[in-house]
Design an enzyme around this catalytic site. Sequence first.
Site, PDB file in Angstrom:
ATOM      1  N   HIS A  14       0.807  -1.222   0.000  1.00 32.55           N
ATOM      2  CA  HIS A  14       0.000   0.000   0.000  1.00 32.55           C
ATOM      3  C   HIS A  14       0.838   1.269   0.000  1.00 32.55           C
ATOM      4  O   HIS A  14       0.623   2.174  -0.798  1.00 32.55           O
ATOM      5  CB  HIS A  14      -0.946  -0.011   1.213  1.00 32.55           C
ATOM      6  CG  HIS A  14      -1.910   1.131   1.209  1.00 32.55           C
ATOM      7  ND1 HIS A  14      -1.564   2.395   1.652  1.00 32.55           N
ATOM      8  CD2 HIS A  14      -3.182   1.207   0.778  1.00 32.55           C
ATOM      9  CE1 HIS A  14      -2.613   3.197   1.500  1.00 32.55           C
ATOM     10  NE2 HIS A  14      -3.598   2.505   0.978  1.00 32.55           N
ATOM     11  N   LEU A  74      -3.401  -7.663   3.244  1.00 31.80           N
ATOM     12  CA  LEU A  74      -4.026  -8.695   4.084  1.00 31.80           C
ATOM     13  C   LEU A  74      -5.409  -9.080   3.579  1.00 31.80           C
ATOM     14  O   LEU A  74      -5.888 -10.173   3.868  1.00 31.80           O
ATOM     15  CB  LEU A  74      -4.120  -8.219   5.535  1.00 31.80           C
ATOM     16  CG  LEU A  74      -2.799  -8.264   6.299  1.00 31.80           C
ATOM     17  CD1 LEU A  74      -2.922  -7.526   7.622  1.00 31.80           C
ATOM     18  CD2 LEU A  74      -2.379  -9.708   6.533  1.00 31.80           C
ATOM     19  N   ALA A  75      -6.062  -8.171   2.860  1.00 27.25           N
ATOM     20  CA  ALA A  75      -7.420  -8.456   2.402  1.00 27.25           C
ATOM     21  C   ALA A  75      -7.681  -7.686   1.126  1.00 27.25           C
ATOM     22  O   ALA A  75      -6.920  -6.785   0.754  1.00 27.25           O
ATOM     23  CB  ALA A  75      -8.429  -8.073   3.482  1.00 27.25           C
ATOM     24  N   GLY A  77      -9.694  -5.142  -0.802  1.00 27.96           N
ATOM     25  CA  GLY A  77     -10.606  -4.007  -0.889  1.00 27.96           C
ATOM     26  C   GLY A  77     -10.398  -3.369  -2.247  1.00 27.96           C
ATOM     27  O   GLY A  77      -9.885  -4.006  -3.176  1.00 27.96           O
ATOM     28  N   HIS A  79      -8.250  -1.319  -3.339  1.00 27.90           N
ATOM     29  CA  HIS A  79      -6.873  -1.206  -3.857  1.00 27.90           C
ATOM     30  C   HIS A  79      -6.508  -2.419  -4.709  1.00 27.90           C
ATOM     31  O   HIS A  79      -5.913  -2.279  -5.774  1.00 27.90           O
ATOM     32  CB  HIS A  79      -5.874  -1.084  -2.705  1.00 27.90           C
ATOM     33  CG  HIS A  79      -6.066   0.137  -1.878  1.00 27.90           C
ATOM     34  ND1 HIS A  79      -6.333   1.363  -2.423  1.00 27.90           N
ATOM     35  CD2 HIS A  79      -6.044   0.328  -0.540  1.00 27.90           C
ATOM     36  CE1 HIS A  79      -6.463   2.255  -1.464  1.00 27.90           C
ATOM     37  NE2 HIS A  79      -6.305   1.657  -0.319  1.00 27.90           N
TER      38      HIS A  79
END
Lengths: 124, 124
Positions: A14, A74-75, A77, A79
């Site tokens: 990120h 981690l997950a 979304g 992005h």
Amino acid sequence: MTTKQSTGIILFAHGSRDPNWRLPFEAILDHFQKSHAQPAALAFLECMQPSLSEAIDKMIDSGIHEIRVVPVFLAVGSHVRKDLPILLEQARARHPQLSITATAAIGEQPAIQAAIAEFALSVI
Amino acid sequence: MTTKQSTGIILFAHGSRDPNWRLPFEAILDHFQKSHAQPAALAFLECMQPSLSEAIDKMIDSGIHEIRVVPVFLAVGSHVRKDLPILLEQARARHPQLSITATAAIGEQPAIQAAIAEFALSVI
């Protein structure tokens, strides 16, 4: 004419305004490079350099013809679901003859989930 | 008077407006609960329920006297460095007789970093 070289791996994270935020990603890259001679680099979505586009173009300039982007998220979304495919499409448009693909996000991997659960067990 | 019970673990993640974003965290909690009978719960900083305060208070209401918060963040930015300590201080002020502490972020753990590097190696 260059010959086909090995696949390059880009660890895509990120990014943050905090310069120390990148340290765990540098450590992941170090782990990778200690175990493997494969070309590998970091890239960031926001706030940090290099961008994914810069990292892809630099690898391609060095003669690599195939790139796998590993979303170190981690997950999933927006992005990973929206921003990353747009960046990949832009890279493919710049380099239509090359293979530029992405894996699933690391947080979706059962082995990573198990490693995180194991850490949580270790701190009790 | 209640007797001291086992330590509760709270897996604390960022949160997202995307409801599917929480799935990897549910999976981590499942892994944890399959291996251990220790009380465990998820909590989120933003956009998702429960909040960390809600999760802490619910555990304490159930009789737990010691809570370890595991920041399920890949790196330390302002959420872990600033927001989390404020939430922990608020929880300690509400429950001054109890132990409420946090571990380092999961991304700072060499075992997690190695697991991520190993996944990157596996996709070449």
